[in-house]
Design an enzyme around this catalytic site. Structure first.
Site, PDB file in Angstrom:
ATOM      1  N   TRP A  94      14.325  -7.627  21.178  1.00 23.97           N
ATOM      2  CA  TRP A  94      14.932  -8.956  21.376  1.00 23.97           C
ATOM      3  C   TRP A  94      15.984  -9.140  20.285  1.00 23.97           C
ATOM      4  O   TRP A  94      15.675  -8.997  19.096  1.00 23.97           O
ATOM      5  CB  TRP A  94      13.822 -10.000  21.267  1.00 23.97           C
ATOM      6  CG  TRP A  94      14.255 -11.415  21.439  1.00 23.97           C
ATOM      7  CD1 TRP A  94      14.970 -11.939  22.477  1.00 23.97           C
ATOM      8  CD2 TRP A  94      13.979 -12.509  20.539  1.00 23.97           C
ATOM      9  NE1 TRP A  94      15.145 -13.295  22.289  1.00 23.97           N
ATOM     10  CE2 TRP A  94      14.547 -13.665  21.106  1.00 23.97           C
ATOM     11  CE3 TRP A  94      13.295 -12.625  19.328  1.00 23.97           C
ATOM     12  CZ2 TRP A  94      14.462 -14.915  20.508  1.00 23.97           C
ATOM     13  CZ3 TRP A  94      13.204 -13.869  18.729  1.00 23.97           C
ATOM     14  CH2 TRP A  94      13.782 -14.996  19.312  1.00 23.97           C
TER      15      TRP A  94
ATOM     16  N   ASP B  13       4.731  -9.878  17.520  1.00 21.27           N
ATOM     17  CA  ASP B  13       5.446 -10.971  18.170  1.00 21.27           C
ATOM     18  C   ASP B  13       4.812 -11.152  19.542  1.00 21.27           C
ATOM     19  O   ASP B  13       4.937 -10.289  20.412  1.00 21.27           O
ATOM     20  CB  ASP B  13       6.934 -10.615  18.295  1.00 21.27           C
ATOM     21  CG  ASP B  13       7.727 -11.732  18.969  1.00 21.27           C
ATOM     22  OD1 ASP B  13       7.109 -12.737  19.393  1.00 21.27           O
ATOM     23  OD2 ASP B  13       8.960 -11.595  19.078  1.00 21.27           O
TER      24      ASP B  13
ATOM     25  N   LYS C   3       6.774 -19.581  27.075  1.00 17.62           N
ATOM     26  CA  LYS C   3       6.691 -18.980  28.415  1.00 17.62           C
ATOM     27  C   LYS C   3       5.339 -19.258  29.064  1.00 17.62           C
ATOM     28  O   LYS C   3       5.278 -19.663  30.218  1.00 17.62           O
ATOM     29  CB  LYS C   3       6.894 -17.470  28.342  1.00 17.62           C
ATOM     30  CG  LYS C   3       7.798 -16.989  27.244  1.00 17.62           C
ATOM     31  CD  LYS C   3       9.244 -17.063  27.617  1.00 17.62           C
ATOM     32  CE  LYS C   3      10.087 -16.675  26.413  1.00 17.62           C
ATOM     33  NZ  LYS C   3      11.443 -16.387  26.722  1.00 17.62           N
TER      34      LYS C   3
END
Ligand code: KET
Length: 446
Positions: A175, A256, A292
């Protein structure tokens, strides 16, 4: 130095130093200038500020919003959409919000620096497991942060201040924001090999070699599940080898976890790699996001947990986390974390959430199948099986930047220039349009 590291270093220098090609020193206007006369900007104290590029991910939405085409499609940012292409608020979230607004005893006082204590406890349980020995032994500190990004940033800055090895290894690719978050936290960012474009799978050998030659103690950023952007995760057996290597070299794992529940549809299965690291008694960090999996994107709710060796160490670590947070944003917002705590503490809401989460994950999986079938039906050249093999919100298509630009120009399909598409932005209605665009791109643009 590897070329990926050289590119990284150049980016980091740019970030830390700022842009130095500011040219003209602005000619200051005199104080006798008429206040009403329109300035051409040259007398601004900010005249030297150069236009910054849009963010590579969030900038895709900016471009999409400017496009007047009725057939436009945004597959850039990783945000869930319904079959009708609409954002969703989960029923569990709506119900929790109703409870919260109807409770007149609730006030808007500042939260403590570390946020809502119950939210922190429940978040640690969600990721480490309800029966986690580390939690039972009281050696986990959890602080509420501003979603996943804020949790990574607070963790990064804590490590830069208090950890003896300031190098963090991030996967190549990763990312994009990881590089900036950790560089600005004060860490030195290096990469380890992760993805093999030839197999569109994991470069496991490269990963083991790079982590094997990292300096002892180095920090290793690991995507807990649903690796972004590749959609490629290690198997549980590979995770076990990674764990053994990390522990044998005393590397420090920093997970993460932005997609718990989105990879398999099961919150527990997606947390399994982290739980095996916690089970060996070693230390680790984990940044959790509820953007999310609860659809709380704009509420900015997340948590940073640090699993320590003892209660005493965890207490001192927490005291220092407070010193990181206080001058950064003082204390976190109430609303999002209250929603999460309400859902996690209530059996019925929790169950409803897990059903809704599974439905989101299943819809993404069905989009993978539909896109794959549509390309097969068109006889699109190439092996597209990675679309169904990859995991999580994204497909790393293998389309190059020119092909992406072509699809945006000709088909009004918006995606990141590395060829990543958010499967969550796709629907049965839009699959044919995307398949047409991919077919045209690979047959006409090389
Ligand atoms: N980690 C990863 C791996 C990640 O993909 C994101 C967001 C985050 C952390 C941060 O999410 P937060 O909203 O701070 O909880 N990724 C999507 C959105 C973005 O880029 O901000 C994306 O890749 O589209």
């Amino acid at each position: 130095m590897r070329s990926s590291d050289r590119r990284l270093n150049a980016l980091v220098r740019h970030l830390l130093v700022g842009d130095s090609n500011s040219s003209s020193s602005s000619s200051m206007g005199s104080i006798t200038d008429s206040p009403a006369s329109a300035s051409d900007g040259r007398d601004s104290v900010f005249a030297h500020v150069v236009q910054a590029p849009e963010d590579p991910i969030l900038g895709v939405t900016v471009a999409y919003l400017k496009d007047p085409s009725p057939i436009k499609l945004n597959l850039g940012v990783g945000a869930y959409r319904t079959e009708e292409g609409k954002p969703v608020v989960l029923n569990a979230v709506r119900k929790a919000e109703h409870q919260l607004v109807n409770d007149v005893s609730r006030v808007k006082e500042y939260l403590p620096i570390v946020g809502i204590a119950e939210f922190n406890k429940l978040s640690a349980k969600l990721i480490l497991g309800a029966d986690s020995p580390a939690i039972q032994q009281n050696r986990v500190t959890t602080v509420q942060c501003l979603s996943g990004t804020g949790s990574l940033r607070v963790g990064g800055e804590f490590l830069a201040r208090h950890y003896h090895e300031r190098t963090i290894y991030i996967p190549q690719p990763t990312w994009g924001n990881h590089i900036k978050v950790f560089a600005l936290s004060g860490l030195t960012v290096k990469t380890y090999r992760y993805y093999d474009p030839a197999t569109r799978g994991l470069n496991f050998q490269g990963l083991l070699e790079d982590l094997g030659s990292a300096p002892s103690g180095a920090i290793v950023l690991l995507h807990a599940c649903a690796h972004n952007p590749t959609g490629v995760d290690p198997t549980l057996e590979q995770w076990e080898q990674i764990r053994q290597l990390i522990r044998s070299k005393a590397l420090l794992p920093f997970f993460d976890s932005a997609y718990q529940g989105f990879a398999s549809g099961s919150l527990d299965a997606d947390a399994q790699p982290i739980r095996t690291f916690a089970a060996d008694g070693g230390e680790l960090l984990v940044a959790q996001s509820y953007a999310k999996n609860m659809g709380l994107y704009g509420e900015r709710v997340g948590a940073l947990s640090i699993v320590c060796k003892t209660t005493d160490v965890a207490g001192r670590v927490e005291s220092q986390l407070k010193l990181v947070i206080r001058p950064m944003y003082s204390n976190p917002p109430i609303h999002g974390a209250s929603i999460v705590a309400t859902i996690l503490r209530d059996r019925n809401l929790y169950d409803e959430w897990t059903v809704e989460l599974k439905a989101m994950a299943d819809r993404i999986i069905s989009m993978r199948r539909q896109l794959f079938d549509a390309l097969q039906a068109r006889g699109t050249p190439g092996d597209w099986s990675h679309i169904i093999k990859q995991i999580g919100m994204f497909t790393f298509t293998g389309l190059n930047a020119e092909q992406v630009a072509f699809m945006t120009g000709e088909y009004h399909i918006y995606m990141t220039s590395d060829g990543r598409i958010s499967m969550a932005g796709l629907s049965t209605k839009t699959v044919p349009h995307l398949a047409d665009a991919i077919h045209a791109a690979v047959t006409r643009v090389f």
